[in-house]
Design an enzyme around this catalytic site. Structure first.
Site, PDB file in Angstrom:
ATOM      1  N   HIS A 188       0.864  -1.186   0.000  1.00 50.08           N
ATOM      2  CA  HIS A 188       0.000   0.000   0.000  1.00 50.08           C
ATOM      3  C   HIS A 188       0.897   1.232   0.000  1.00 50.08           C
ATOM      4  O   HIS A 188       1.775   1.370   0.871  1.00 50.08           O
ATOM      5  CB  HIS A 188      -0.863   0.034   1.263  1.00 50.08           C
ATOM      6  CG  HIS A 188      -1.770  -1.158   1.404  1.00 50.08           C
ATOM      7  ND1 HIS A 188      -3.021  -1.217   0.851  1.00 50.08           N
ATOM      8  CD2 HIS A 188      -1.591  -2.352   2.038  1.00 50.08           C
ATOM      9  CE1 HIS A 188      -3.586  -2.385   1.138  1.00 50.08           C
ATOM     10  NE2 HIS A 188      -2.734  -3.092   1.866  1.00 50.08           N
ATOM     11  N   GLU A 243      -8.872 -11.346   6.911  1.00 54.25           N
ATOM     12  CA  GLU A 243      -7.738 -10.766   7.653  1.00 54.25           C
ATOM     13  C   GLU A 243      -8.026 -10.839   9.155  1.00 54.25           C
ATOM     14  O   GLU A 243      -7.109 -10.827   9.979  1.00 54.25           O
ATOM     15  CB  GLU A 243      -7.538  -9.306   7.207  1.00 54.25           C
ATOM     16  CG  GLU A 243      -6.264  -8.661   7.715  1.00 54.25           C
ATOM     17  CD  GLU A 243      -6.066  -7.223   7.221  1.00 54.25           C
ATOM     18  OE1 GLU A 243      -6.912  -6.714   6.460  1.00 54.25           O
ATOM     19  OE2 GLU A 243      -5.054  -6.612   7.619  1.00 54.25           O
TER      20      GLU A 243
HETATM   21  C1  LIG Z   1      -2.558  -3.760   7.948  1.00 53.98           C
HETATM   22  N1  LIG Z   1      -3.517  -4.378   7.095  1.00 53.98           N
HETATM   23  C2  LIG Z   1      -4.301  -3.714   6.191  1.00 53.98           C
HETATM   24  N2  LIG Z   1      -5.548  -4.193   5.999  1.00 53.98           N
HETATM   25  C3  LIG Z   1      -6.412  -3.569   5.172  1.00 53.98           C
HETATM   26  N3  LIG Z   1      -6.119  -2.443   4.518  1.00 53.98           N
HETATM   27  C4  LIG Z   1      -4.892  -1.928   4.681  1.00 53.98           C
HETATM   28  C5  LIG Z   1      -3.925  -2.542   5.498  1.00 53.98           C
HETATM   29  N4  LIG Z   1      -2.796  -1.823   5.428  1.00 53.98           N
HETATM   30  C6  LIG Z   1      -3.069  -0.773   4.600  1.00 53.98           C
HETATM   31  N5  LIG Z   1      -4.335  -0.830   4.165  1.00 53.98           N
HETATM   32  C7  LIG Z   1      -5.065   0.133   3.285  1.00 53.98           C
HETATM   33  O1  LIG Z   1      -4.112   0.991   2.664  1.00 53.98           O
HETATM   34  C8  LIG Z   1      -4.382   2.362   2.996  1.00 53.98           C
HETATM   35  C9  LIG Z   1      -3.087   3.147   3.049  1.00 53.98           C
HETATM   36  O2  LIG Z   1      -2.519   3.236   1.756  1.00 53.98           O
HETATM   37  P1  LIG Z   1      -3.132   4.124   0.569  1.00 53.98           P
HETATM   38  O3  LIG Z   1      -3.611   5.428   1.140  1.00 53.98           O
HETATM   39  O4  LIG Z   1      -4.245   3.348  -0.064  1.00 53.98           O
HETATM   40  O5  LIG Z   1      -1.970   4.318  -0.368  1.00 53.98           O
HETATM   41  C10 LIG Z   1      -5.106   2.260   4.325  1.00 53.98           C
HETATM   42  O6  LIG Z   1      -5.852   3.427   4.592  1.00 53.98           O
HETATM   43  C11 LIG Z   1      -5.981   1.030   4.121  1.00 53.98           C
HETATM   44  O7  LIG Z   1      -7.126   1.343   3.352  1.00 53.98           O
HETATM   45 ZN   LIG Z   2      -2.817  -4.990   2.789  1.00 50.08          ZN
END
Ligand SMILES: CNc1ncnc2c1ncn2[C@@H]1O[C@H](COP(=O)(O)O)[C@@H](O)[C@H]1O
Ligand SMILES: [Zn+2]
Length: 346
Positions: free
Chosen positions: A18, A203
């Protein structure tokens, strides 16, 4: 060869990253100095060594980072830095994912948000970074049906206009919020249009119905899948579906340990799926927030589960089959791996 050097030099594929979770300490410093009035400290944007948080607290960290990353300039810098850091860590192919936020949060339309990430990818390419980068447009599950459809429409548009850089859609966000059934039509539409799907699945515990529903699509890859198997309250029928459809699973060890959904490294579900011989891909999830990198994740998997360097090599090479990029890219990566093999095993 020194062990740390082996893991860094090992050519790697990163499929679950992410963007805003991958921001390094150095980049956070630059963002903080751009916005001193926010009074954000580095301790608020990362979970250090030995620390653990609830998943809820992890999502609070993303909210802090989003405050720091809220202009076109920030997004461009963050994406460029993240790509170069993965390249420096020996990642040869990267699929970045990110959620286009509402215009009120960034001053950017969702379309411009995606364009900015694409600009960063092109910039790194022009500057000769030795890494092939693709983009997955992310759907935050908290935002429901309408936003999911809007995101898919944008992803479809960019799949056709980005010269192959946008390859798919991700479903992520706080797993305790919202339900997959509301997002199914949008995900189905994405799939019908030729976008690949990577979905965060199970998850957290007790999402068997949702996982079963989303597996019916089926997705092209699964993120985490922590609670799919019967030993942790999942079910054999879910496992059978994943196995029959050979859906690769993206596994993020440190993320799951620090986010407290897995009790310790040795109890990570990597073991279950690896022993089944199922396609698994080691990934970082959020290398900035969880203070890790892909070399370290491979090394942790190896030391925890007793994998030889040969087994680790095989694991990184098999990840090539799981990418969303086209066949020709898979072939190029295979060649790269073959060229690098003698150097690592001399
Ligand atoms: C730890 N486990 C996880 N589970 C679910 N979603 C996650 C995550 N880790 C990150 N994100 C997702 O990625 C976004 C941040 O990156 P971006 O702003 O999109 O680049 C978070 O706000 C969430 O929606
Ligand atoms: Zn993830």
């Amino acid at each position: 060869m020194d062990n740390d050097v082996f893991y860094r030099e090992l050519p790697k594929v990163e499929l679950h990253a992410h963007l805003n979770g991958s921001v390094s300490a150095q980049t956070i410093e630059k963002l903080i100095s751009r916005k001193p009035h926010l009074n954000i400290e580095h301790s608020m944007t990362a979970i250090g060594k030995g620390q653990r948080r609830t998943l809820d607290e992890c999502f609070e960290v993303f909210r802090v980072i989003h405050k720091l990353v809220d202009t076109e300039e920030d997004i461009l810098m963050v994406a460029t830095d993240v790509i170069k850091e993965f390249a420096a860590d020996g990642v040869k192919y990267l699929e970045l994912r990110s959620t286009p936020r509402e215009e009120r949060d960034t001053g950017l339309t969702k379309k411009t948000y995606i364009e900015t990430v694409i600009k960063a990818i092109q910039k790194c390419k022009e500057e000769g970074a030795d890494i092939d980068v693709r983009f997955l447009v992310a759907i935050d599950r908290r935002n429901g049906t309408e936003v999911a459809l809007e995101t898919v429409n944008l992803a479809e548009e960019f799949m056709l206009s980005s010269d192959g850089l946008v390859v798919g859609v991700d479903l992520s966000g706080d797993p305790t919020v919202g339900h997959g059934k509301d997002l199914l039509p949008a995900l189905q539409k994405a799939k019908n249009s030729g976008l690949k799907l990577s979905l965060h699945l199970s998850e957290i515990p007790s999402q068997l119905d949702e996982s079963d529903l989303l597996l019916s699509l089926p997705p092209d890859r699964i993120g985490h899948g922590t609670f799919l198997h019967p030993e942790v309250g999942g079910s054999q029928s879910l496992v059978n579906k994943v196995v029959q459809k050979k859906i690769p699973i993206e596994l993020c060890l440190t993320s799951n340990v620090k986010g407290n959904t897995v009790p310790c490294y040795s109890k990570h579900h990597f073991k279950y799926w690896y022993e089944l011989g199922h396609p698994t891909v080691i990934c970082t999830d959020d290398k900035g927030v969880f203070c890790t990198d892909l070399s370290q994740e491979y090394q942790l998997a190896a030391s925890t589960f007793g994998l030889s360097h040969e087994a680790v090599w095989k694991l990184s090479q098999q990840a090539i089959d799981c990418i969303f990029g086209p066949e020709i890219v898979k072939q190029q990566l295979q060649e790269k791996w073959n060229d690098l093999h003698p150097q690592l095993f001399k």
